[in-house]
Design a protein around this motif. Structure first.
Motif, PDB file in Angstrom:
ATOM      1  N   GLU A   1      -4.502  -0.030  -4.038  1.00 43.52           N
ATOM      2  CA  GLU A   1      -4.245   1.395  -3.334  1.00 43.52           C
ATOM      3  C   GLU A   1      -5.146   1.776  -2.356  1.00 43.52           C
ATOM      4  O   GLU A   1      -5.557   2.806  -2.380  1.00 43.52           O
ATOM      5  CB  GLU A   1      -3.977   2.364  -4.396  1.00 43.52           C
ATOM      6  CG  GLU A   1      -2.985   2.133  -5.563  1.00 43.52           C
ATOM      7  CD  GLU A   1      -2.707   3.247  -6.658  1.00 43.52           C
ATOM      8  OE1 GLU A   1      -2.535   4.367  -6.454  1.00 43.52           O
ATOM      9  OE2 GLU A   1      -3.039   2.993  -7.976  1.00 43.52           O
ATOM     10  N   THR A   2      -5.482   0.855  -1.718  1.00 36.61           N
ATOM     11  CA  THR A   2      -6.443   1.155  -0.561  1.00 36.61           C
ATOM     12  C   THR A   2      -5.636   0.737   0.881  1.00 36.61           C
ATOM     13  O   THR A   2      -5.332  -0.540   0.953  1.00 36.61           O
ATOM     14  CB  THR A   2      -7.750   0.344  -0.820  1.00 36.61           C
ATOM     15  OG1 THR A   2      -8.300   0.583  -2.189  1.00 36.61           O
ATOM     16  CG2 THR A   2      -8.789   0.656   0.275  1.00 36.61           C
ATOM     17  N   PRO A   3      -5.651   1.407   1.737  1.00 39.73           N
ATOM     18  CA  PRO A   3      -5.120   1.232   2.956  1.00 39.73           C
ATOM     19  C   PRO A   3      -5.641  -0.187   3.677  1.00 39.73           C
ATOM     20  O   PRO A   3      -7.223  -0.459   3.754  1.00 39.73           O
ATOM     21  CB  PRO A   3      -5.322   2.178   3.716  1.00 39.73           C
ATOM     22  CG  PRO A   3      -5.529   3.417   2.722  1.00 39.73           C
ATOM     23  CD  PRO A   3      -6.175   2.688   1.864  1.00 39.73           C
ATOM     24  N   VAL A   4      -4.924  -1.065   4.266  1.00 39.04           N
ATOM     25  CA  VAL A   4      -5.337  -2.169   4.918  1.00 39.04           C
ATOM     26  C   VAL A   4      -6.855  -1.987   5.794  1.00 39.04           C
ATOM     27  O   VAL A   4      -7.846  -2.751   5.900  1.00 39.04           O
ATOM     28  CB  VAL A   4      -4.516  -2.781   5.605  1.00 39.04           C
ATOM     29  CG1 VAL A   4      -4.943  -4.067   6.618  1.00 39.04           C
ATOM     30  CG2 VAL A   4      -3.488  -3.506   4.750  1.00 39.04           C
TER      31      VAL A   4
ATOM     32  N   THR B   1      -8.849   0.185   5.565  1.00 43.31           N
ATOM     33  CA  THR B   1     -10.173   0.320   4.848  1.00 43.31           C
ATOM     34  C   THR B   1     -10.579  -0.711   4.361  1.00 43.31           C
ATOM     35  O   THR B   1     -11.901  -0.992   4.091  1.00 43.31           O
ATOM     36  CB  THR B   1      -9.716   1.552   3.698  1.00 43.31           C
ATOM     37  OG1 THR B   1      -9.116   2.699   4.328  1.00 43.31           O
ATOM     38  CG2 THR B   1     -10.954   1.800   2.873  1.00 43.31           C
TER      39      THR B   1
ATOM     40  N   SER C   1      -2.601  -7.869   2.399  1.00 42.08           N
ATOM     41  CA  SER C   1      -1.555  -6.610   2.078  1.00 42.08           C
ATOM     42  C   SER C   1      -1.337  -6.622   0.507  1.00 42.08           C
ATOM     43  O   SER C   1      -1.333  -5.359   0.157  1.00 42.08           O
ATOM     44  CB  SER C   1      -0.143  -6.934   2.580  1.00 42.08           C
ATOM     45  OG  SER C   1       0.287  -8.029   2.074  1.00 42.08           O
TER      46      SER C   1
ATOM     47  N   SER D   1      -4.420  -4.725  -0.757  1.00 48.32           N
ATOM     48  CA  SER D   1      -4.260  -3.401  -0.344  1.00 48.32           C
ATOM     49  C   SER D   1      -3.389  -2.564  -1.477  1.00 48.32           C
ATOM     50  O   SER D   1      -3.775  -1.511  -1.818  1.00 48.32           O
ATOM     51  CB  SER D   1      -3.732  -3.294   1.222  1.00 48.32           C
ATOM     52  OG  SER D   1      -3.311  -1.939   1.299  1.00 48.32           O
ATOM     53  N   ARG D   2      -2.352  -3.231  -1.732  1.00 44.17           N
ATOM     54  CA  ARG D   2      -1.121  -2.680  -2.692  1.00 44.17           C
ATOM     55  C   ARG D   2      -1.930  -2.607  -4.127  1.00 44.17           C
ATOM     56  O   ARG D   2      -1.776  -1.646  -4.642  1.00 44.17           O
ATOM     57  CB  ARG D   2       0.112  -3.664  -2.546  1.00 44.17           C
ATOM     58  CG  ARG D   2       1.049  -2.829  -3.478  1.00 44.17           C
ATOM     59  CD  ARG D   2       2.400  -3.916  -3.385  1.00 44.17           C
ATOM     60  NE  ARG D   2       1.925  -4.906  -4.190  1.00 44.17           N
ATOM     61  CZ  ARG D   2       1.547  -5.362  -5.404  1.00 44.17           C
ATOM     62  NH1 ARG D   2       1.845  -4.516  -6.368  1.00 44.17           N
ATOM     63  NH2 ARG D   2       1.445  -6.637  -5.822  1.00 44.17           N
TER      64      ARG D   2
ATOM     65  N   ARG E   1     -15.299   1.838  -3.889  1.00 46.50           N
ATOM     66  CA  ARG E   1     -14.661   3.281  -3.938  1.00 46.50           C
ATOM     67  C   ARG E   1     -15.104   4.317  -4.952  1.00 46.50           C
ATOM     68  O   ARG E   1     -15.382   5.343  -4.549  1.00 46.50           O
ATOM     69  CB  ARG E   1     -12.896   3.223  -4.174  1.00 46.50           C
ATOM     70  CG  ARG E   1     -12.405   2.239  -3.118  1.00 46.50           C
ATOM     71  CD  ARG E   1     -10.692   2.555  -3.085  1.00 46.50           C
ATOM     72  NE  ARG E   1     -10.201   3.658  -3.185  1.00 46.50           N
ATOM     73  CZ  ARG E   1      -9.080   4.027  -3.130  1.00 46.50           C
ATOM     74  NH1 ARG E   1      -8.215   3.045  -3.155  1.00 46.50           N
ATOM     75  NH2 ARG E   1      -8.628   5.290  -3.365  1.00 46.50           N
TER      76      ARG E   1
END
Lengths: 214, 214
Positions: A9-12, A14, A2, A5-6, A49
């Motif tokens: 700035e990438t959703p879990v 993803t 998590s 992810s934070r 990304r």
């Protein structure tokens, strides 16, 4: 996970998808439900990304170029992989000899192999340009060659500024994929600029002001 | 229909598909099972193939730019349609203000509107380039701007050489879509050339010979 992810700035989901697709190496397992990720994972997610986003690569191709970065292939090989991966979407299976000859005349003196992907793709584009009855493609494309040399020198200089082999390899991959998008974008800006100053010079100043006073 | 297919070297089912998709105007019906096609249809099929092939457009986008050619929109509007259509595949929804400011500094003095698609896409690319920790992007992109101006001048000159409004409009559309592919191709050739002459100058002559003696 998590936190990774934070920070990126990438959703879990993803991040999990990147792991499943083998784009992102697994973290170090610390318990059955916990894994530890480090700065390398953060960097890697940003790279993924960039490649899948503005770089326009699909997942399989991104996996391929990332494998080239992680390999110990010498730099010219990484360049080759990146060139073929972030390749021009042109059907070059049936390029005819005459079109290749035209490209060779255009690239006279260039030290490139016959199988350079750009040589073949350029021939396919000139063929298509001819087929729609466009003339003067030779003058047009000569000036494109001049511009392509400026860009290639800038690309190579950017790679040279990096220090380690891995940094250089990453720049090769990112620069090749993102450079196409950057150039296409700037070409659109330059087209509007040239068109305005040629055909509506009296409006040029007013248009410039609209952008400088937000 | 079968003659149209033969002349354009396009399979009949493909021609029918173009008709169904509204890319190709219907022929003049001469009997319930016969239609007459003319030179305009031949030209149009070649245009469609160039746009869907090397131009990299999808069917909906090709339909849009063809409609712009067939309209009586003034040329700058056709340019706008082509620019947005053959657009850089960049997610520009969340481009931040700082990246736009950098692009504006880069394009200082350019007479372009704030909503120029290239301006926004360039900001998205620079943002992505930053995110992967690439430095010196400003020097890199300044040289891209220099190259983009050369290409834009060549693009506009090519349009000017055409005579009628329809010819010019077609060149705008074809040039915008195919120009990206041509440049990306030539960039790859130039990269190999610059890289070889810089790092393996002793091999350059041998590589040149391989291409000139087929």
């Amino acid at each position: 996970m998590s936190e990774l992810s934070r920070i990126t700035e990438t959703p879990v989901p993803t991040v999990k998808y990147y792991l499943r697709e083998g784009l992102l190496p697994p973290g170090r397992r610390t318990s059955p439900n916990q894994a530890q990720y480090d700065d390398e994972h953060v960097r890697r997610i940003r790279l993924i990304r960039a490649l899948l986003g503005p770089g326009g690569l699909d997942v399989a191709t991104a996996r391929e170029v990332i494998a080239a970065i992680d390999s110990d292939l010498p730099l010219p090989h990484v360049f080759g992989v990146a060139q073929r991966a972030a390749s021009v979407r042109v059907d070059d299976r049936a390029v005819d000899a005459a079109a290749l000859e035209r490209v060779d005349a255009l690239l006279d003196g260039f030290a490139i192999h016959p199988e350079n992907p750009g040589r073949i793709a350029a021939a396919a584009v000139l063929e298509a340009f001819d087929a729609v009855g466009q003339r003067n493609a030779d003058d047009w494309s000569r000036r494109y060659v001049e511009a392509a040399l400026i860009v290639a020198e800038a690309d190579l200089d950017t790679v040279e500024r990096r220090v380690t082999r891995d940094e250089k390899a990453e720049t090769v991959v990112v620069g090749t994929a993102l450079g196409d998008a950057l150039f296409a974008a700037l070409r659109r800006a330059a087209q509007e600029h040239v068109s305005t100053t040629r055909y509506e010079p009296e409006r040029a100043d007013e248009i410039r002001r609209a952008r400088s006073t937000p």
